[in-house]
Design an enzyme around this catalytic site. Structure first.
Site, short mmCIF file in Angstrom:
data_model
loop_
_atom_site.label_atom_id
_atom_site.label_comp_id
_atom_site.label_asym_id
_atom_site.label_seq_id
_atom_site.Cartn_x
_atom_site.Cartn_y
_atom_site.Cartn_z
N HIS A 1 49.61 -18.24 -5.53
CA HIS A 1 49.07 -19.32 -4.73
C HIS A 1 48.05 -20.08 -5.57
O HIS A 1 47.05 -19.52 -6.02
CB HIS A 1 48.40 -18.79 -3.46
CG HIS A 1 49.35 -18.48 -2.37
ND1 HIS A 1 49.65 -19.36 -1.36
CD2 HIS A 1 50.11 -17.38 -2.13
CE1 HIS A 1 50.53 -18.84 -0.55
NE2 HIS A 1 50.82 -17.62 -0.99
N CYS A 2 48.30 -21.35 -5.78
CA CYS A 2 47.34 -22.19 -6.48
C CYS A 2 46.24 -22.61 -5.51
O CYS A 2 46.53 -23.02 -4.38
CB CYS A 2 48.03 -23.43 -7.07
SG CYS A 2 46.91 -24.55 -7.94
#
Length: 268
Positions: free
Chosen positions: A265-266
């Site tokens: 997850h950025c």
């Protein structure tokens, strides 16, 4: 006939009541509420204010309930019911312009502000990542930073005649491509759906090391080995989603689902 009429009237009245206006919404308790009543009838908030005024210790669960109630009531008017606004979107709208204006006063202030902003962002990321919470702070910070930089570019560079329209078109195309990439990144990453094989496997029972299905006779050891080789291996079977995970996939503890080609997850 009277009973039928009453039923029809009650149904008609319920249908008209179910239609929400732009300032109404269904709160977290499933009750109908209005934006004008956002500061009314909040026992947890009243208790928190009373304890704060009287200098008493505030219980953590009371504060959590008050925050949940406030976040549920923070909405904006919209068609067919008010829409809920995530509170994590608001800090960048206030923090970024104020910090940049303060940094413009002096060089030392600029160093302090520009050094504290990354530290604050990293601290907030660690806080939300530890609690496995979802937040829109980083996405709103990225979008508002792009918008603020583009506004400054137009106001201070383009309108003062430092560049031509060709450079402005190139910068605008780059901004649009960046927003397109962000929109693509927020789409479905490839969630694995529960298959019929997974549902069938969930119904099977193991008896003496032999896998039997409901309503079927026990199969031979060769059939069981073939199925284990071609269909199911224990390390690729997700017990939470009840799906068979192909290579490079995995269960995301943030989404709560299995994702094809699981990466990360950025924060942006």
């Amino acid at each position: 006939m009277n009973g039928v009429r009453k039923k029809r009237a009650s149904r008609g009245g319920r249908d008209t009541d179910d239609v929400l206006c732009c300032c109404e919404y269904i709160n977290q308790k499933g009750e109908r509420s209005h934006l004008a009543a956002c500061l009314c009838d909040c026992e947890d908030l009243d208790e928190a204010c009373d304890r704060w005024i009287t200098c008493k210790s505030l219980q953590p669960e009371v504060l959590v309930r008050a925050i949940e109630t406030a976040s549920d009531r923070f909405r904006v008017p919209w068609i067919r019911g008010a829409k809920k606004v995530d509170l994590s979107v608001l800090p960048p709208l206030v923090l970024l312009p104020i910090s940049l204006h303060v940094a413009a006063f002096h060089v030392l202030l600029g160093v302090v502000v520009l050094s504290s902003l990354p530290i604050l962002v990293i601290w907030y990321y660690q806080l939300t990542h530890r609690r496995k919470g979802k937040t829109l702070l980083f996405l709103s910070l990225a979008l508002f930073s792009l918008g603020y930089m583009y506004y400054t570019f137009v106001q201070e560079v383009l309108l003062k005649g430092h560049i031509g329209w060709g450079h402005f078109s190139a910068v605008t195309c780059g901004l649009l491509l960046t927003l397109l990439c962000l929109a693509k990144a927020k789409q479905d990453p490839g969630y694995l759906k529960r298959s019929t094989q997974g549902a069938a496997r969930g119904k099977r029972e193991r008896a003496n090391g032999v896998c039997t299905a409901e309503g079927h006779a026990p199969r031979s050891q060769t059939e069981i080995q073939d199925e284990n080789v071609h269909l199911i291996t224990e390390k690729n079977w997700c017990t939470i989603c009840q799906v068979l995970r192909p290579p490079r996939s995995g269960h995301c503890r943030i989404c709560g689902s299995c994702v094809q080609r699981l990466d990360h997850h950025c924060v942006w």
